[in-house]
Design a protein around this motif. Structure first.
Motif, PDB file in Angstrom:
ATOM      1  N   TYR A 114     -11.775  -7.781 -34.834  1.00  0.00           N
ATOM      2  CA  TYR A 114     -12.474  -8.224 -35.656  1.00  0.00           C
ATOM      3  C   TYR A 114     -11.438  -9.823 -34.281  1.00  0.00           C
ATOM      4  CZ  TYR A 114     -15.227  -6.056 -38.646  1.00  0.00           C
ATOM      5  OH  TYR A 114     -15.624  -5.030 -40.050  1.00  0.00           O
ATOM      6  N   HIS A 115     -10.720  -9.500 -34.181  1.00  0.00           N
ATOM      7  CA  HIS A 115     -10.068 -11.492 -33.686  1.00  0.00           C
ATOM      8  C   HIS A 115     -10.558 -11.091 -32.178  1.00  0.00           C
ATOM      9  CE1 HIS A 115      -7.208 -14.003 -32.123  1.00  0.00           C
ATOM     10  NE2 HIS A 115      -7.513 -12.745 -30.932  1.00  0.00           N
ATOM     11  N   GLU A 116     -11.404  -9.832 -31.695  1.00  0.00           N
ATOM     12  CA  GLU A 116     -11.559 -10.302 -29.839  1.00  0.00           C
ATOM     13  C   GLU A 116     -12.907 -10.365 -30.847  1.00  0.00           C
ATOM     14  OE1 GLU A 116      -9.962  -9.960 -27.195  1.00  0.00           O
ATOM     15  OE2 GLU A 116      -8.053  -9.175 -28.361  1.00  0.00           O
ATOM     16  N   GLU A 117     -13.624 -10.250 -31.476  1.00  0.00           N
ATOM     17  CA  GLU A 117     -15.058 -10.473 -31.177  1.00  0.00           C
ATOM     18  C   GLU A 117     -15.504 -12.098 -31.229  1.00  0.00           C
ATOM     19  OE1 GLU A 117     -16.520  -8.277 -35.064  1.00  0.00           O
ATOM     20  OE2 GLU A 117     -17.354  -6.415 -33.647  1.00  0.00           O
ATOM     21  N   GLN A 118     -14.045 -12.387 -32.358  1.00  0.00           N
ATOM     22  CA  GLN A 118     -14.202 -13.459 -33.050  1.00  0.00           C
ATOM     23  C   GLN A 118     -14.289 -15.093 -31.583  1.00  0.00           C
ATOM     24  OE1 GLN A 118     -15.233 -14.724 -35.980  1.00  0.00           O
ATOM     25  NE2 GLN A 118     -14.904 -17.476 -35.129  1.00  0.00           N
ATOM     26  N   VAL A 119     -13.030 -14.122 -30.743  1.00  0.00           N
ATOM     27  CA  VAL A 119     -12.773 -14.579 -29.658  1.00  0.00           C
ATOM     28  C   VAL A 119     -13.869 -14.747 -28.691  1.00  0.00           C
ATOM     29  CG1 VAL A 119     -11.219 -14.779 -27.462  1.00  0.00           C
ATOM     30  CG2 VAL A 119     -10.494 -14.454 -30.022  1.00  0.00           C
ATOM     31  N   TRP A 120     -14.423 -13.893 -28.863  1.00  0.00           N
ATOM     32  CA  TRP A 120     -15.476 -13.782 -27.705  1.00  0.00           C
ATOM     33  C   TRP A 120     -16.940 -14.491 -28.403  1.00  0.00           C
ATOM     34  CZ3 TRP A 120     -20.663 -12.116 -28.864  1.00  0.00           C
ATOM     35  CH2 TRP A 120     -21.522 -11.661 -27.686  1.00  0.00           C
ATOM     36  N   SER A 121     -16.493 -14.957 -30.244  1.00  0.00           N
ATOM     37  CA  SER A 121     -18.136 -15.281 -30.100  1.00  0.00           C
ATOM     38  C   SER A 121     -18.087 -17.199 -30.128  1.00  0.00           C
ATOM     39  CB  SER A 121     -18.257 -15.237 -31.493  1.00  0.00           C
ATOM     40  OG  SER A 121     -18.557 -13.632 -32.325  1.00  0.00           O
ATOM     41  N   ASP A 122     -16.662 -17.515 -30.293  1.00  0.00           N
ATOM     42  CA  ASP A 122     -16.051 -18.638 -30.241  1.00  0.00           C
ATOM     43  C   ASP A 122     -15.968 -19.636 -28.133  1.00  0.00           C
ATOM     44  OD1 ASP A 122     -15.619 -18.879 -32.441  1.00  0.00           O
ATOM     45  OD2 ASP A 122     -13.879 -18.613 -31.978  1.00  0.00           O
ATOM     46  N   ARG A 125     -19.925 -19.329 -28.157  1.00  0.00           N
ATOM     47  CA  ARG A 125     -20.693 -20.457 -28.230  1.00  0.00           C
ATOM     48  C   ARG A 125     -20.255 -21.489 -27.336  1.00  0.00           C
ATOM     49  NH1 ARG A 125     -17.603 -19.918 -32.601  1.00  0.00           N
ATOM     50  NH2 ARG A 125     -19.141 -18.802 -34.401  1.00  0.00           N
TER      51      ARG A 125
END
Length: 255
Positions: A114-122, A125
């Motif tokens: 989930y951390h990597e997904e958040q970083v990827w989403s940022d 974005r």
């Protein structure tokens, strides 16, 4: 291809690790349940053996030879059951530790995913924001370019086209007026020729001298009338030509 370029491939590998850890923890829990069952069975066997030993001890004074043999066998068996119980207990503790470790590993991979997904989403974005700003900048540049270059060029072309059409219409109007003047000039020449012939005819006819004044006044009246008609025709011609030119220009402007 997109996953490799955008860095989403690492997230996919983390997802696979989560799935593998979920399957592993299911297997570890099943092993822990089996170990617990084995431990319970070992405890039950030792408990039954100890119960039988206690029964023999309660009637120790009445033992027979078979009871002595049975007691000896039960003591050896109880020792084996104790060892089995100890091993089963250690196995239960080991499997429970494995379950705990696998659960922690599962939580770690889930949090990491989930951390990597958040970083990827940022990251996506941010790229989207920069892309939107770039597109906005390109649109502003095209708009300014259209105002500074395209619009003046269009106005220049429109002005040149308008001037060419005005020039063409002016030539056509001049040609129309020239033809009209030539027609009127020819008509006036014909009138003048007719008047000249009439004058010669009147000179050739013999009439009384007393009527010469009347003839002269008649001739002057005809000439004056012809001149007035010429002036009327000429004024009408100029008015018609001006009306045609004005109508043509207005028609062009409105179109």
């Amino acid at each position: 291809m997109f996953s490799k370029i955008s860095g989403y491939g690492h997230i996919e590998s983390l997802k696979n690790q989560v799935v593998e850890n979920e399957a592993a923890i299911v297997a570890k829990r099943q092993a822990a349940r089996n170990a617990k069952i084995e431990y319970d069975e070992a405890v039950a066997r030792r408990s039954n053996s100890q119960k039988e030993v206690n029964d023999l001890l309660q009637r120790k004074s009445t033992w027979t030879e078979s009871d002595v043999s049975r007691f000896t066998a039960l003591v050896r068996q109880d020792h084996l059951y104790e060892q089995e119980e100890t091993r089963a207990k250690l196995h239960v503790e080991s499997t429970e530790a494995d379950v705990e470790h696998q659960f922690n590993e599962l939580m770690r991979t889930i949090l990491n995913r989930y951390h990597e997904e958040q970083v990827w989403s940022d990251k996506i974005r941010s790229v989207s924001t920069y892309g939107s700003l770039l597109a906005l900048g390109v649109n502003i540049f095209i708009f300014i370019l259209a105002i500074l270059v395209v619009e003046p060029w269009k106005r220049k072309r429109l002005a040149e086209t308008f001037e060419k059409r005005i020039e063409h219409l002016s030539i056509e109007n001049r040609e129309l007026i020239r033809k009209g003047l030539e027609d009127f000039a020819a008509h006036f020449e014909k009138q003048e020729t007719v008047l000249t012939k009439m004058e010669h005819t009147l000179e050739d006819i013999s009439i009384p001298k007393s009527s010469e004044d009347s003839k002269s006044s008649q001739y002057a009246h005809i000439v004056t009338k012809g001149s007035l008609e010429k002036e009327k025709w000429f004024i009408g011609l100029l008015g018609a030509a001006g009306g045609v030119a004005l109508t043509t220009i207005l028609t062009y402007l409105t179109s």
